[in-house]
Design a protein around this motif. Sequence first.
Motif, mmCIF file in Angstrom:
data_model
loop_
_atom_site.group_PDB
_atom_site.id
_atom_site.type_symbol
_atom_site.label_atom_id
_atom_site.label_comp_id
_atom_site.label_asym_id
_atom_site.label_seq_id
_atom_site.Cartn_x
_atom_site.Cartn_y
_atom_site.Cartn_z
ATOM 1 N N LEU A 174 -3.506 -41.028 -1.705
ATOM 2 C CA LEU A 174 -4.370 -41.395 -0.531
ATOM 3 C C LEU A 174 -3.412 -41.351 0.654
ATOM 4 O O LEU A 174 -2.264 -41.345 0.525
ATOM 5 C CB LEU A 174 -4.783 -42.876 -0.628
ATOM 6 C CG LEU A 174 -6.299 -43.015 -1.492
ATOM 7 C CD1 LEU A 174 -6.051 -42.547 -2.842
ATOM 8 C CD2 LEU A 174 -6.502 -44.258 -1.083
ATOM 9 N N ASN A 175 -3.836 -41.329 1.910
ATOM 10 C CA ASN A 175 -3.134 -41.052 3.207
ATOM 11 C C ASN A 175 -2.930 -42.558 3.356
ATOM 12 O O ASN A 175 -4.108 -43.433 3.616
ATOM 13 C CB ASN A 175 -3.844 -40.061 4.149
ATOM 14 C CG ASN A 175 -2.793 -39.906 5.531
ATOM 15 O OD1 ASN A 175 -2.013 -40.685 5.315
ATOM 16 N ND2 ASN A 175 -3.476 -39.458 6.233
ATOM 17 N N ASP A 194 -11.461 -40.127 4.396
ATOM 18 C CA ASP A 194 -10.022 -40.123 3.820
ATOM 19 C C ASP A 194 -9.318 -41.114 4.972
ATOM 20 O O ASP A 194 -8.098 -40.644 5.239
ATOM 21 C CB ASP A 194 -9.442 -38.719 3.820
ATOM 22 C CG ASP A 194 -10.226 -38.022 2.636
ATOM 23 O OD1 ASP A 194 -10.946 -38.582 2.010
ATOM 24 O OD2 ASP A 194 -9.984 -36.766 2.623
ATOM 25 N N ALA A 225 -9.678 -38.253 -5.439
ATOM 26 C CA ALA A 225 -9.070 -38.698 -3.883
ATOM 27 C C ALA A 225 -7.477 -39.008 -3.984
ATOM 28 O O ALA A 225 -7.024 -38.830 -2.991
ATOM 29 C CB ALA A 225 -9.715 -39.849 -3.312
ATOM 30 N N TYR A 248 -12.582 -45.041 0.917
ATOM 31 C CA TYR A 248 -11.463 -44.288 1.618
ATOM 32 C C TYR A 248 -12.182 -42.817 1.401
ATOM 33 O O TYR A 248 -12.137 -42.194 2.536
ATOM 34 C CB TYR A 248 -10.258 -44.313 0.899
ATOM 35 C CG TYR A 248 -9.235 -43.030 1.145
ATOM 36 C CD1 TYR A 248 -8.418 -43.154 2.191
ATOM 37 C CD2 TYR A 248 -9.199 -41.892 0.165
ATOM 38 C CE1 TYR A 248 -7.443 -42.232 2.514
ATOM 39 C CE2 TYR A 248 -8.385 -40.976 0.791
ATOM 40 C CZ TYR A 248 -7.598 -41.038 1.931
ATOM 41 O OH TYR A 248 -6.788 -40.131 2.147
ATOM 42 N N VAL A 249 -12.943 -42.657 0.362
ATOM 43 C CA VAL A 249 -13.413 -41.110 0.460
ATOM 44 C C VAL A 249 -14.697 -40.984 1.280
ATOM 45 O O VAL A 249 -14.704 -40.042 1.922
ATOM 46 C CB VAL A 249 -13.737 -41.049 -1.098
ATOM 47 C CG1 VAL A 249 -14.652 -39.546 -1.297
ATOM 48 C CG2 VAL A 249 -12.535 -40.895 -1.978
#
Length: 273
Positions: free
Chosen positions: A149-150, A30, A146, A25-26
């Motif tokens: 998270l979205n 993101d 992070a 994800y990072v």
Amino acid sequence: MMEFIGLIWNQLILGPMVNSLVFLYVIFFDNFGLSVLLFTVIIRLITLPLTLKQIRLTRGMSQLQPLVKELQRKYADDKARLSKETMALYKTQGVSPLGCLGPMFIQMPIWIGLYQGIIQTLPSQPERLIGLSQKLYSWLPLVNEAVPLNSKFLWLDLTMGPGEQSDFLLPALVGLSMWAVQKMSTVPSADARQAQTNQMMLWMMPLMLTFFSFQLPSGLALYWVASNLIQMGIQYFITGWGNLLPSRKTEPTPQTPTDQPVKEIVQNGNSGS
């Protein structure tokens, strides 16, 4: 005993899966959807040798169909003898019908782990962030920074089921891609009962996954679609479109199943894996 199994599950499956999803994800802007997609590619690469073996075993089974049909004709009135001779044929040629199910069993803990991973990586309640922080590796600051998270990807919230979002496209893609995989990999059988079973599986698995995809997080459905598309690509490069597209009739060749032993095909597949 259950505590020990839970510890092993958390340490070997869930923990690495959660941290991998957050790490991806990072590094992928993101975006949790891209994280799931890349995670799918990595899992398919890890299980590629097993997938190749499954496909080649399935090809081996198809090579044996004329011999199986001959056994059925020879022992039509002796079902016990037919079963014994059929299993002996499989053993002699180094083919196991159960061996074709290997990747499916391997995928089961991945599905369960990914389901739990999505739920815990994208907690729906703030207090669950504490549980997530306990699973993130302290020696990997990148993943700790992070959080939260979205969960948004395209039109989807990956923590919610498609049914909760009135989304019918993703479940339809799950069912259609699964049907295509089943259609490409199904081997025509000389046994009427096996052919009936194949036909049932052709529709049962896609319908079952479509139903599940409505209830489970969209992130898992996204994994299923991506995994099925990758499976179709692998299958195509080894066997072509299989039964997915109508085949053109060709003149029979003089080669018989015994001209190229199935055992040799499987061994070649194992060495290539």
